[in-house]
Write a protein that holds these residues in place. Structure first.
Motif, short mmCIF file in Angstrom:
data_model
loop_
_atom_site.label_atom_id
_atom_site.label_comp_id
_atom_site.label_asym_id
_atom_site.label_seq_id
_atom_site.Cartn_x
_atom_site.Cartn_y
_atom_site.Cartn_z
N LEU A 18 0.84 -1.02 0.05
CA LEU A 18 -0.23 -0.14 -0.01
C LEU A 18 0.80 1.33 -0.01
O LEU A 18 1.23 1.85 0.97
CB LEU A 18 -0.95 0.32 1.17
N PRO A 19 1.21 1.65 -1.24
CA PRO A 19 1.84 2.98 -1.19
C PRO A 19 1.21 4.16 -1.10
O PRO A 19 0.10 4.03 -1.43
CB PRO A 19 2.55 2.71 -2.76
N VAL A 20 1.54 4.93 -0.10
CA VAL A 20 0.99 6.13 -0.05
C VAL A 20 1.20 7.24 -0.87
O VAL A 20 2.51 7.45 -1.12
CB VAL A 20 1.01 6.82 1.48
N ILE A 21 0.57 7.89 -1.83
CA ILE A 21 0.89 8.66 -2.88
C ILE A 21 -0.24 9.69 -2.54
O ILE A 21 -1.31 9.79 -2.71
CB ILE A 21 0.32 7.84 -4.17
N THR A 22 0.36 10.76 -2.53
CA THR A 22 -0.28 12.11 -2.19
C THR A 22 0.19 13.15 -3.49
O THR A 22 1.19 13.14 -4.27
CB THR A 22 0.05 12.75 -0.93
N TRP A 23 -0.83 14.03 -3.68
CA TRP A 23 -0.30 15.32 -4.87
C TRP A 23 -0.87 16.69 -4.15
O TRP A 23 -1.88 16.49 -3.50
CB TRP A 23 -0.80 14.91 -6.20
N GLU A 24 -0.21 17.66 -4.50
CA GLU A 24 -0.58 18.88 -4.13
C GLU A 24 -0.24 19.98 -5.52
O GLU A 24 0.74 19.60 -5.96
CB GLU A 24 -0.07 19.38 -2.87
N THR A 25 -1.13 20.89 -5.36
CA THR A 25 -0.82 21.95 -6.40
C THR A 25 0.29 23.01 -5.79
O THR A 25 0.02 23.32 -4.76
CB THR A 25 -2.22 22.57 -6.91
N VAL A 26 1.16 23.33 -6.83
CA VAL A 26 2.12 24.24 -6.16
C VAL A 26 2.29 25.34 -7.17
O VAL A 26 2.02 25.25 -8.49
CB VAL A 26 3.67 23.56 -6.15
N GLU A 27 2.67 26.52 -6.69
CA GLU A 27 2.65 27.87 -7.74
C GLU A 27 3.99 27.81 -8.09
O GLU A 27 5.08 27.22 -7.39
CB GLU A 27 2.66 29.16 -6.76
N THR A 28 4.44 28.18 -9.36
CA THR A 28 5.87 28.34 -9.91
C THR A 28 5.67 29.58 -10.73
O THR A 28 4.89 30.24 -10.96
CB THR A 28 6.03 27.12 -10.42
N THR A 29 6.89 29.77 -11.22
CA THR A 29 7.06 31.02 -12.21
C THR A 29 6.47 30.57 -13.57
O THR A 29 6.53 29.23 -14.09
CB THR A 29 8.76 31.11 -12.35
N PRO A 30 6.31 31.34 -14.57
CA PRO A 30 5.79 31.09 -15.74
C PRO A 30 6.93 30.29 -16.56
O PRO A 30 6.52 29.31 -17.53
CB PRO A 30 5.37 32.41 -16.45
N GLU A 31 8.29 30.63 -16.25
CA GLU A 31 8.99 29.87 -17.13
C GLU A 31 9.32 28.42 -16.70
O GLU A 31 9.42 27.63 -17.51
CB GLU A 31 10.45 30.53 -16.92
N SER A 32 9.10 28.18 -15.26
CA SER A 32 9.19 26.94 -14.89
C SER A 32 7.95 26.09 -15.54
O SER A 32 7.94 24.92 -15.62
CB SER A 32 9.16 26.74 -13.37
N ALA A 33 6.83 26.62 -15.33
CA ALA A 33 5.74 26.01 -15.87
C ALA A 33 5.64 25.60 -17.52
O ALA A 33 5.27 24.68 -17.85
CB ALA A 33 4.36 26.99 -15.67
N ALA A 34 6.32 26.73 -18.12
CA ALA A 34 6.63 26.34 -19.54
C ALA A 34 7.40 25.32 -19.91
O ALA A 34 7.40 24.21 -20.52
CB ALA A 34 7.25 27.43 -20.38
N TRP A 35 8.56 25.19 -19.07
CA TRP A 35 9.59 23.99 -18.97
C TRP A 35 8.89 22.57 -18.78
O TRP A 35 8.92 21.87 -19.48
CB TRP A 35 10.60 24.17 -18.17
N LEU A 36 7.76 22.77 -17.81
CA LEU A 36 7.34 21.64 -17.43
C LEU A 36 6.48 20.99 -18.32
O LEU A 36 6.44 20.01 -18.75
CB LEU A 36 6.48 21.61 -16.05
N THR A 37 5.55 21.86 -19.13
CA THR A 37 4.72 21.57 -20.32
C THR A 37 5.62 20.96 -21.41
O THR A 37 5.21 19.94 -21.92
CB THR A 37 3.87 22.66 -20.58
N ALA A 38 6.65 21.56 -21.40
CA ALA A 38 7.67 21.13 -22.65
C ALA A 38 8.04 19.76 -22.33
O ALA A 38 7.94 18.87 -23.43
CB ALA A 38 8.67 22.09 -23.14
N GLU A 39 8.56 19.61 -21.26
CA GLU A 39 9.28 18.15 -21.08
C GLU A 39 8.11 16.97 -20.80
O GLU A 39 8.67 16.05 -20.77
CB GLU A 39 10.00 18.20 -19.73
N THR A 40 6.75 17.33 -20.52
CA THR A 40 5.81 16.25 -20.38
C THR A 40 5.01 16.22 -21.75
O THR A 40 3.92 15.50 -21.49
CB THR A 40 5.14 16.50 -19.18
N THR A 41 5.32 16.76 -22.61
CA THR A 41 4.75 16.51 -23.75
C THR A 41 5.49 15.68 -24.83
O THR A 41 6.67 16.07 -25.04
CB THR A 41 4.41 17.89 -24.64
N ALA A 42 4.71 14.43 -25.23
CA ALA A 42 5.51 13.61 -25.98
C ALA A 42 5.71 14.01 -27.43
O ALA A 42 5.04 14.82 -28.13
CB ALA A 42 4.80 12.32 -26.00
#
Length: 102
Positions: A78-102
């Motif tokens: 039973l792995p406990v898996i949690t998630w939360e929304t975090v605020e970030t900079t627009p640049e970091s958000a753009a990097w995240l979107t680019a790196e998680t788009t196949a």
């Protein structure tokens, strides 16, 4: 950005989950933090175990698939898996979107 967090019993399992998430573009980054001491209720007693914390940076469109990957790959019953929304900079958000788009 969201952080999906779980704990792992050892570096090999944490690294394997992180690699699978990154290879599948379900996360842009994984942080493995050693030195966690977890105390928890389990099967009628209080246990204490050394663990590592695994934090995966992703966005909500990948959350369900990432949680499923962790649950499937994790060595715990039973792995406990949690998630939360975090605020970030627009640049970091753009990097995240680019790196998680196949």
């Amino acid at each position: 950005m969201i952080h999906v967090v779980t704990t792992c019993p050892d570096i090999d399992s944490a690294r394997a989950i992180a690699r699978a998430a990154l290879d599948g573009r379900l996360a842009a980054c994984a942080n493995i933090l050693p030195g966690v001491v977890s105390l928890f209720h389990w099967q009628g007693r209080i246990d204490e175990e050394p663990e590592l914390q695994l934090t995966l940076k992703t966005d909500d469109r990948h959350r369900a698939a990432l949680v499923a990957l962790i649950a499937e790959s994790h060595p715990y019953d039973l792995p406990v898996i949690t998630w939360e929304t975090v605020e970030t900079t627009p640049e970091s958000a753009a990097w995240l979107t680019a790196e998680t788009t196949a």
